[in-house]
Enzyme design. Structure first.
Site, PDB file in Angstrom:
ATOM      1  N   PHE A  13      37.199  34.104  38.062  1.00 60.23           N
ATOM      2  CA  PHE A  13      35.692  33.753  38.293  1.00 60.23           C
ATOM      3  C   PHE A  13      34.882  34.559  37.176  1.00 60.23           C
ATOM      4  O   PHE A  13      34.215  33.898  36.444  1.00 60.23           O
ATOM      5  CB  PHE A  13      35.220  34.369  39.605  1.00 60.23           C
ATOM      6  CG  PHE A  13      34.035  34.696  40.085  1.00 60.23           C
ATOM      7  CD1 PHE A  13      33.036  33.901  39.473  1.00 60.23           C
ATOM      8  CD2 PHE A  13      33.745  36.022  40.843  1.00 60.23           C
ATOM      9  CE1 PHE A  13      31.640  34.334  39.889  1.00 60.23           C
ATOM     10  CE2 PHE A  13      32.305  36.470  41.063  1.00 60.23           C
ATOM     11  CZ  PHE A  13      31.315  35.427  40.484  1.00 60.23           C
ATOM     12  N   ASP A  33      46.585  34.553  31.758  1.00 60.00           N
ATOM     13  CA  ASP A  33      46.427  34.396  32.938  1.00 60.00           C
ATOM     14  C   ASP A  33      47.768  33.848  33.665  1.00 60.00           C
ATOM     15  O   ASP A  33      47.921  32.865  33.118  1.00 60.00           O
ATOM     16  CB  ASP A  33      45.089  33.701  33.163  1.00 60.00           C
ATOM     17  CG  ASP A  33      44.633  33.922  34.840  1.00 60.00           C
ATOM     18  OD1 ASP A  33      45.374  33.574  35.650  1.00 60.00           O
ATOM     19  OD2 ASP A  33      43.361  34.393  34.695  1.00 60.00           O
ATOM     20  N   ALA A  73      43.830  40.675  37.847  1.00 58.75           N
ATOM     21  CA  ALA A  73      44.500  41.351  39.068  1.00 58.75           C
ATOM     22  C   ALA A  73      44.372  40.633  40.439  1.00 58.75           C
ATOM     23  O   ALA A  73      43.914  39.607  40.216  1.00 58.75           O
ATOM     24  CB  ALA A  73      43.284  42.566  39.411  1.00 58.75           C
ATOM     25  N   TYR A 138      44.162  48.254  47.463  1.00 54.58           N
ATOM     26  CA  TYR A 138      43.193  47.728  46.130  1.00 54.58           C
ATOM     27  C   TYR A 138      42.455  48.788  45.652  1.00 54.58           C
ATOM     28  O   TYR A 138      42.484  48.915  44.219  1.00 54.58           O
ATOM     29  CB  TYR A 138      42.224  46.524  46.658  1.00 54.58           C
ATOM     30  CG  TYR A 138      41.385  45.905  45.641  1.00 54.58           C
ATOM     31  CD1 TYR A 138      41.854  45.242  44.769  1.00 54.58           C
ATOM     32  CD2 TYR A 138      40.047  46.287  45.836  1.00 54.58           C
ATOM     33  CE1 TYR A 138      40.806  44.766  43.520  1.00 54.58           C
ATOM     34  CE2 TYR A 138      39.105  45.809  45.084  1.00 54.58           C
ATOM     35  CZ  TYR A 138      39.480  45.189  43.667  1.00 54.58           C
ATOM     36  OH  TYR A 138      38.669  44.547  42.945  1.00 54.58           O
ATOM     37  N   ASN A 167      30.430  43.881  43.762  1.00 59.89           N
ATOM     38  CA  ASN A 167      30.158  42.277  44.451  1.00 59.89           C
ATOM     39  C   ASN A 167      29.381  41.426  43.456  1.00 59.89           C
ATOM     40  O   ASN A 167      28.346  41.158  43.782  1.00 59.89           O
ATOM     41  CB  ASN A 167      29.636  42.236  45.786  1.00 59.89           C
ATOM     42  CG  ASN A 167      30.491  42.911  46.889  1.00 59.89           C
ATOM     43  OD1 ASN A 167      30.556  44.207  46.782  1.00 59.89           O
ATOM     44  ND2 ASN A 167      30.895  42.150  47.703  1.00 59.89           N
ATOM     45  N   VAL A 182      31.955  36.567  49.759  1.00 56.43           N
ATOM     46  CA  VAL A 182      30.969  36.375  50.973  1.00 56.43           C
ATOM     47  C   VAL A 182      29.912  35.248  50.539  1.00 56.43           C
ATOM     48  O   VAL A 182      29.795  34.203  51.163  1.00 56.43           O
ATOM     49  CB  VAL A 182      30.381  37.232  51.475  1.00 56.43           C
ATOM     50  CG1 VAL A 182      29.513  38.082  50.724  1.00 56.43           C
ATOM     51  CG2 VAL A 182      29.761  36.876  52.916  1.00 56.43           C
ATOM     52  N   ILE A 198      31.007  35.351  59.953  1.00 53.99           N
ATOM     53  CA  ILE A 198      30.414  36.691  59.627  1.00 53.99           C
ATOM     54  C   ILE A 198      31.778  37.738  60.403  1.00 53.99           C
ATOM     55  O   ILE A 198      32.148  37.508  61.484  1.00 53.99           O
ATOM     56  CB  ILE A 198      29.328  37.022  60.218  1.00 53.99           C
ATOM     57  CG1 ILE A 198      28.233  36.000  59.545  1.00 53.99           C
ATOM     58  CG2 ILE A 198      29.057  38.456  60.011  1.00 53.99           C
ATOM     59  CD1 ILE A 198      26.846  36.374  60.047  1.00 53.99           C
ATOM     60  N   ARG A 206      25.927  45.145  50.858  1.00 50.06           N
ATOM     61  CA  ARG A 206      26.552  45.126  49.612  1.00 50.06           C
ATOM     62  C   ARG A 206      25.666  44.979  48.541  1.00 50.06           C
ATOM     63  O   ARG A 206      24.484  44.564  48.749  1.00 50.06           O
ATOM     64  CB  ARG A 206      27.358  43.780  49.435  1.00 50.06           C
ATOM     65  CG  ARG A 206      28.853  44.075  50.324  1.00 50.06           C
ATOM     66  CD  ARG A 206      29.547  45.300  49.839  1.00 50.06           C
ATOM     67  NE  ARG A 206      30.594  45.512  50.771  1.00 50.06           N
ATOM     68  CZ  ARG A 206      30.746  46.371  51.962  1.00 50.06           C
ATOM     69  NH1 ARG A 206      29.827  47.354  52.090  1.00 50.06           N
ATOM     70  NH2 ARG A 206      31.993  46.378  52.524  1.00 50.06           N
ATOM     71  N   GLY A 262      39.873  48.089  56.058  1.00 46.18           N
ATOM     72  CA  GLY A 262      39.614  48.397  54.661  1.00 46.18           C
ATOM     73  C   GLY A 262      38.039  48.321  54.525  1.00 46.18           C
ATOM     74  O   GLY A 262      37.675  48.536  53.170  1.00 46.18           O
TER      75      GLY A 262
END
Ligand SMILES: NC(=O)c1ccc[n+]([C@@H]2O[C@H](COP(=O)([O-])OP(=O)(O)OC[C@H]3O[C@@H](n4cnc5c(N)ncnc54)[C@H](O)[C@@H]3O)[C@@H](O)[C@H]2O)c1
Length: 307
Positions: A13, A33, A73, A138, A167, A182, A198, A206, A262
């Site tokens: 992304f 990649d 990652a 993470y 984010n 999200v 949700i 965020r 988390g």
């Protein structure tokens, strides 16, 4: 003068948007990649694509670079809780191999770290020197790499910039599956007339940051002549998950799913350092970007009705 850069994770992304920007500037770009979550089709055709795993790849065969953007990652919190061994082998062991290669060719590294290292902070906005609060493998893996870079600088003189992303959202974000974000999930659900899912109570806030702004900050970080540095890349404004759903459509149905481990209640960047040192500032607000996407969906639906 055009530069030669390596972008690990350049099919993902943020990485693919970064590659587009570098190519547009006239830089020569190699993407490494393994397509774990990235897509070959997203890689700019003017870049050289190499399919390979950062844990195994013979880096010297790629030649030398002016700089390395290390974005590869396994990049989300919950999958790292489900599989800490796999994520740590990519996110720590793979990363150290990238840093070691950078050291061998004296290239500066920009490393994609994460706001998740701040965990359950209660004071906002959060500065880079805020003490970490680790809630997932993470986040620990990202923080470990931050420390590795500082150590490599002191031991070997490796130049680096750590960019702690908050984010990211925008073009090419994943919209389904365990690595989706999200904003991508909600837009996809809106498009397919499915209820918003949700997780938890939806009150977690965020600091959502537009991917093109993230890309600009990342490029500024490699260009800056500081030998080392760590920068929060966030807008300084945050929104709850429910607010994001309402920005898309306040009347759209919502389904609440159980909270997952988390998580943490809030992120909001103090981006003063990135503003002062890198000369960076965010240009896009989430509501503005979402409005543009919703308009596109409405136009498409109108056209489908006409046909
Ligand atoms: N998206 C965000 O909001 C966000 C926030 C904080 C930090 N980050 C970090 O920014 C970077 C990019 O994130 P993204 O959202 O674009 O994620 P992404 O999953 O879209 O991109 C990661 C890329 O790394 C590749 N990859 C994974 N394992 C690999 C391996 N072993 N060898 C080679 N390539 C491998 C994937 O195929 C993918 O193309 C990641 O390091 C992530 O942890 C992202």
């Amino acid at each position: 003068m055009p530069k030669r850069y390596l972008v690990t994770g350049g099919a993902g992304f943020i990485g693919s948007n970064l590659v587009d920007a570098l190519v547009q500037r006239g830089d020569s770009v190699v993407v490494l990649d393994n397509l774990a979550t990235g897509k070959r089709s997203q890689v700019n055709p003017a870049a050289t694509f190499v399919e390979g795993d950062i844990r195994l790849y013979d880096f010297p065969s790629l030649g030398s670079f002016d700089g390395i953007f290390h974005l590869a990652a396994l990049s989300r919190i919950y999958p790292s809780i489900l599989n800490p061994v796999e994520s740590s082998s990519v996110n720590i062991q793979g990363s150290v191999r990238v840093f070691e290669y950078a050291r061998s060719i004296s290239a500066k590294v920009v490393f994609a770290s994460s706001s998740s290292v701040y965990g359950r902070k209660k004071t906002f906005p959060t500065r880079e020197d805020s003490f970490p609060d680790i809630q997932s493998p993470y986040s620990l893996q990202k923080l470990t790499c931050d420390y590795y870079l500082d150590l490599f600088y002191r031991l070997y003189g490796l130049r680096y910039a750590i960019v702690r992303y908050f984010n990211a959202y925008g073009e090419r974000q994943l919209s389904s599956g365990p690595y989706a974000t999200v904003v991508g999930i909600f837009l996809n659900q809106f498009l397919h007339n499915q209820p918003f899912t949700i997780i938890g109570d939806g009150l977690a806030k965020r600091d959502f940051t537009y991917v093109q702004d993230v890309v600009l900050a990342t490029i500024s970080a490699i260009e800056h002549d500081a030998e080392s540095g760590m920068y929060n890349i966030g807008t300084g404004v945050n929104h709850s998950v429910c607010e994001v759903a309402d920005m898309i459509d306040p009347g759209h149905p919502k389904i609440y799913l159980p909270q997952r481990p988390g998580g943490y209640p809030e992120t909001r960047a103090d981006n003063g350092l990135a503003r002062r040192v890198l000369g960076w500032s965010p240009t896009m607000q989430l509501s503005e970007w979402l409005q543009a996407q919703i308009q596109k969906v409405s136009l498409r639906r109108q056209r489908e009705q006409v046909v």
